[in-house]
Design an enzyme around this catalytic site. Structure first.
Site, PDB file in Angstrom:
ATOM      1  N   HIS A 307       0.652  -1.256   0.044  1.00 31.68           N
ATOM      2  CA  HIS A 307       0.099   0.077   0.243  1.00 31.68           C
ATOM      3  C   HIS A 307       0.963   1.308  -0.029  1.00 31.68           C
ATOM      4  CE1 HIS A 307      -3.345   2.775   0.831  1.00 31.68           C
ATOM      5  NE2 HIS A 307      -3.926   1.764   0.697  1.00 31.68           N
ATOM      6  N   ASP A 364      -7.914  -5.189  -0.171  1.00 34.14           N
ATOM      7  CA  ASP A 364      -8.435  -6.049  -1.175  1.00 34.14           C
ATOM      8  C   ASP A 364      -8.078  -7.455  -1.071  1.00 34.14           C
ATOM      9  OD1 ASP A 364     -10.169  -4.037  -2.343  1.00 34.14           O
ATOM     10  OD2 ASP A 364      -8.394  -3.426  -3.479  1.00 34.14           O
TER      11      ASP A 364
HETATM   12  N1  CMC Z   1       4.208  -7.666  -4.959  1.00 33.49           N
HETATM   13  C1  CMC Z   1       5.439  -7.785  -5.209  1.00 33.49           C
HETATM   14  N2  CMC Z   1       6.336  -6.459  -4.974  1.00 33.49           N
HETATM   15  C2  CMC Z   1       5.792  -5.618  -4.661  1.00 33.49           C
HETATM   16  C3  CMC Z   1       4.288  -5.254  -4.251  1.00 33.49           C
HETATM   17  C4  CMC Z   1       3.426  -6.635  -4.741  1.00 33.49           C
HETATM   18  N3  CMC Z   1       2.237  -6.504  -4.308  1.00 33.49           N
HETATM   19  N4  CMC Z   1       4.002  -4.027  -4.157  1.00 33.49           N
HETATM   20  C5  CMC Z   1       5.296  -3.421  -3.986  1.00 33.49           C
HETATM   21  N5  CMC Z   1       6.207  -4.190  -4.338  1.00 33.49           N
HETATM   22  C6  CMC Z   1       7.533  -3.862  -4.308  1.00 33.49           C
HETATM   23  C7  CMC Z   1       8.082  -3.125  -5.567  1.00 33.49           C
HETATM   24  O1  CMC Z   1       8.532  -3.858  -6.933  1.00 33.49           O
HETATM   25  C8  CMC Z   1       9.007  -2.382  -5.098  1.00 33.49           C
HETATM   26  O2  CMC Z   1      10.044  -2.993  -4.911  1.00 33.49           O
HETATM   27  P1  CMC Z   1      11.702  -2.421  -5.186  1.00 33.49           P
HETATM   28  O3  CMC Z   1      11.896  -1.381  -4.300  1.00 33.49           O
HETATM   29  O4  CMC Z   1      12.585  -3.322  -5.066  1.00 33.49           O
HETATM   30  O5  CMC Z   1      11.812  -1.779  -6.521  1.00 33.49           O
HETATM   31  C9  CMC Z   1       8.637  -1.803  -3.747  1.00 33.49           C
HETATM   32  O6  CMC Z   1       7.750  -2.991  -3.311  1.00 33.49           O
HETATM   33  C10 CMC Z   1       8.011  -0.506  -3.606  1.00 33.49           C
HETATM   34  O7  CMC Z   1       6.682  -0.522  -4.303  1.00 33.49           O
HETATM   35  P2  CMC Z   1       6.165   0.734  -5.054  1.00 33.49           P
HETATM   36  O8  CMC Z   1       5.667   0.136  -6.500  1.00 33.49           O
HETATM   37  O9  CMC Z   1       7.161   1.838  -5.536  1.00 33.49           O
HETATM   38  O10 CMC Z   1       5.236   1.159  -4.283  1.00 33.49           O
HETATM   39  P3  CMC Z   1       3.842   2.025  -4.409  1.00 33.49           P
HETATM   40  O11 CMC Z   1       3.550   2.888  -3.296  1.00 33.49           O
HETATM   41  O12 CMC Z   1       4.273   2.911  -5.659  1.00 33.49           O
HETATM   42  O13 CMC Z   1       2.683   1.172  -4.862  1.00 33.49           O
HETATM   43  C11 CMC Z   1       0.809  -0.209  -4.694  1.00 33.49           C
HETATM   44  C12 CMC Z   1       1.814   0.792  -3.907  1.00 33.49           C
HETATM   45  C13 CMC Z   1      -0.275  -0.616  -3.788  1.00 33.49           C
HETATM   46  C14 CMC Z   1       0.335   0.127  -6.084  1.00 33.49           C
HETATM   47  C15 CMC Z   1       1.595  -1.662  -5.036  1.00 33.49           C
HETATM   48  O14 CMC Z   1       1.801  -2.090  -3.446  1.00 33.49           O
HETATM   49  C16 CMC Z   1       1.051  -2.848  -5.827  1.00 33.49           C
HETATM   50  O15 CMC Z   1       0.928  -2.747  -6.837  1.00 33.49           O
HETATM   51  N6  CMC Z   1       0.170  -3.786  -5.193  1.00 33.49           N
HETATM   52  C17 CMC Z   1      -0.618  -4.560  -5.501  1.00 33.49           C
HETATM   53  C18 CMC Z   1      -1.966  -4.016  -6.019  1.00 33.49           C
HETATM   54  C19 CMC Z   1      -2.722  -3.847  -4.941  1.00 33.49           C
HETATM   55  O16 CMC Z   1      -3.026  -4.833  -4.134  1.00 33.49           O
HETATM   56  N7  CMC Z   1      -3.363  -2.537  -4.919  1.00 33.49           N
HETATM   57  C20 CMC Z   1      -4.448  -2.318  -3.981  1.00 33.49           C
HETATM   58  C21 CMC Z   1      -4.235  -1.104  -2.993  1.00 33.49           C
HETATM   59  S1  CMC Z   1      -5.042  -0.843  -1.645  1.00 33.49           S
HETATM   60  C22 CMC Z   1      -6.770  -0.639  -2.126  1.00 33.49           C
HETATM   61  C23 CMC Z   1      -6.678   0.549  -2.728  1.00 33.49           C
HETATM   62  O17 CMC Z   1      -6.779   1.627  -1.749  1.00 33.49           O
HETATM   63  O18 CMC Z   1      -6.964   1.030  -3.954  1.00 33.49           O
END
Ligand code: CMC
Length: 428
Positions: A307, A364
């Protein structure tokens, strides 16, 4: 003396006020940054950017705290109703008995939609994703209520749009599903409460008797409360930014639905179940998928994990996990996908990759399992999220307008070509 932050650049020093919120969050107020220094800030994904001050929802990602208008999410999920929470979010205070009755009565009275909207619905192919149908039908309200296009509207007119949105959204959501199924639509039943009416419109068939299961209705109500607001996320920021151009509230909410649709935001609930089903079909090896999620050459992500703001735990996920267990037990459902979810969760929580990156199950991860148990089809999950998030979007739109916020218009750092002369086609 109030606090300030200093920036030095090219031998000059610039000072900016620091704003502190009621929960002691601090922000550097850079409103005069460009005018004084010529600089702008660069923050892709707005990871450090406060776009507004807001009095609606407080969340502390480190401590796993979520409160609507100061009330704990745990208390609201246990003791309140979705309509009461909607009133709280939109109008700032819990309603008195009389206010609540008037609000519910108004909403019940406006559940019916214009018959011509059925013609729009019939124009969609049956394989249309219900999120696309929902956002289109919500936007079509601008045509049925053109007064909403007037940027200067009095309180009564805005209140009427709010009532229409909350009243008609379940009708549209259920009709989007009926279109997909090729079934005739059901009209609202105003003798029922908000969630029961929605379930009846979704599931009743002309040839069969349908009684709403109170367990299902109560579980849905709780899920809607948990999704009702979440401060400046992608869809909410979209609603505020569209509304900041003084576009109609219906157009702003429709834009929010589209922003919610993506798998990184609300669409994650659909993706979680699809992922769990794929793991099951592939022999149920959770570790294999965990490894895929960790592999930087593999685009696969563990859906329902991570998140932007919660870096400890998502309080909604805690409530939902318990609710999933309760609902499955009450309904006597034995879902093998739940076992895979629990195994995957445990494996991820103990894995160094996920620990290092503070990736925890989000709201989710378990919501899809409850929706499945309630009989909601997978591609309607994000529609359920939209139904829940509606009062939050409305409250944020209203706050933005009442604050008289300026049009949202970020800047950029240009990295393209410098000025060059046009070359005619035969010389390229
Ligand atoms: N699986 C594997 N690796 C992950 C995941 C995941 N679900 N989420 C983040 N990471 C890794 C990412 O690859 C990165 O690694 P590194 O630092 O080595 O490059 C690190 O964790 C930070 O990730 P980020 O993408 O920079 O983080 P963000 O804050 O931009 O993204 C997120 C947040 C929710 C989009 C992401 O965690 C994600 O894609 N999760 C899966 C989709 C999901 O479940 N979304 C629902 C969010 S809750 C409902 C809502 O409010 O919408």
């Amino acid at each position: 003396m109030s606090e300030s932050a200093k920036l030095s650049f090219k031998g000059q020093e610039f000072e900016f006020p620091v704003i502190t919120g009621t929960e002691n969050e601090s922000a550097i107020d850079i409103a005069k940054l460009r005018a004084s220094s010529g600089l702008i800030t660069l923050d892709p994904g707005y990871k450090n950017t406060g776009a507004t001050t807001s009095a609606i929802t407080f969340l502390d990602g480190e401590e796993g705290i979520l409160r609507y208008r100061g009330y704990r999410i745990e208390d609201l999920a246990e003791k309140s109703t979705f309509l009461e929470v909607s009133y709280l979010l939109i109008y700032g205070e819990l309603p008195t008995q009389e206010q609540y009755e008037n609000f519910s009565k108004e909403i019940t009275h406006h559940t019916l939609v214009h018959e011509d909207i059925k013609k729009i619905l019939e124009g969609f192919p049956s394989n249309a994703h219900p999120m696309g149908v929902l956002s289109s039908l919500i936007c079509s309200l601008t045509a049925f209520y053109p007064d909403s296009l007037n940027p200067v509207r009095n309180k009564e007119e805005v209140d009427m749009s709010i009532v229409r949105l909350i009243a008609k959204m379940p009708t549209f959501a259920a009709w989007a599903y009926k279109n997909e199924m090729g079934h005739p639509v059901n009209y609202p039943d105003n003798a029922l409460d908000y969630c029961s009416n929605f379930l009846k419109m979704m599931f009743a068939l002309p040839a069969e008797k349908y009684d709403v299961d109170p367990v299902v209705s109560a579980a849905l109500d709780k899920l809607l409360i948990l999704h009702a607001d979440h401060e400046q996320n992608c869809s909410t920021s979209t609603v505020r930014i569209v509304g900041s151009s003084q576009a109609s509230i219906y157009a702003s909410i429709s834009a929010g639905i589209n922003a919610l649709w993506g798998p990184l935001h609300g669409g994650a609930n659909q993706s979680v179940i699809e992922m769990l089903e794929a793991i099951k079909a592939d022999g149920g090896d959770a570790k294999k998928y965990l490894d895929k999620a960790k592999d930087k050459n593999d685009p696969f992500r563990l859906m329902g994990f991570g998140h932007r703001v919660y870096k400890n735990f998502d309080p909604r996920a805690k409530i939902i996990k318990k609710a999933a267990d309760d609902v499955l037990e009450k309904l006597g459902v034995n879902d093998p996908v739940l076992d895979i979810a629990k195994e995957l969760e445990q494996a991820a929580l103990n894995d160094q990759y996920f620990i290092d990156r503070q990736l925890y199950p989000n709201v989710d991860f378990y919501s899809g399992i409850i929706y499945r148990a309630l009989g909601i089809p997978t591609d309607m999950f994000t529609v359920m999220f939209a139904l829940g998030r509606l009062p939050g979007w409305i409250a944020q739109w209203k706050e933005m307008r009442e604050n008289g916020e300026p049009i949202g218009r970020p800047r950029q750092v240009y990295t393209g070509e410098n000025e060059r002369d046009y070359v005619s086609m035969n010389k390229r």
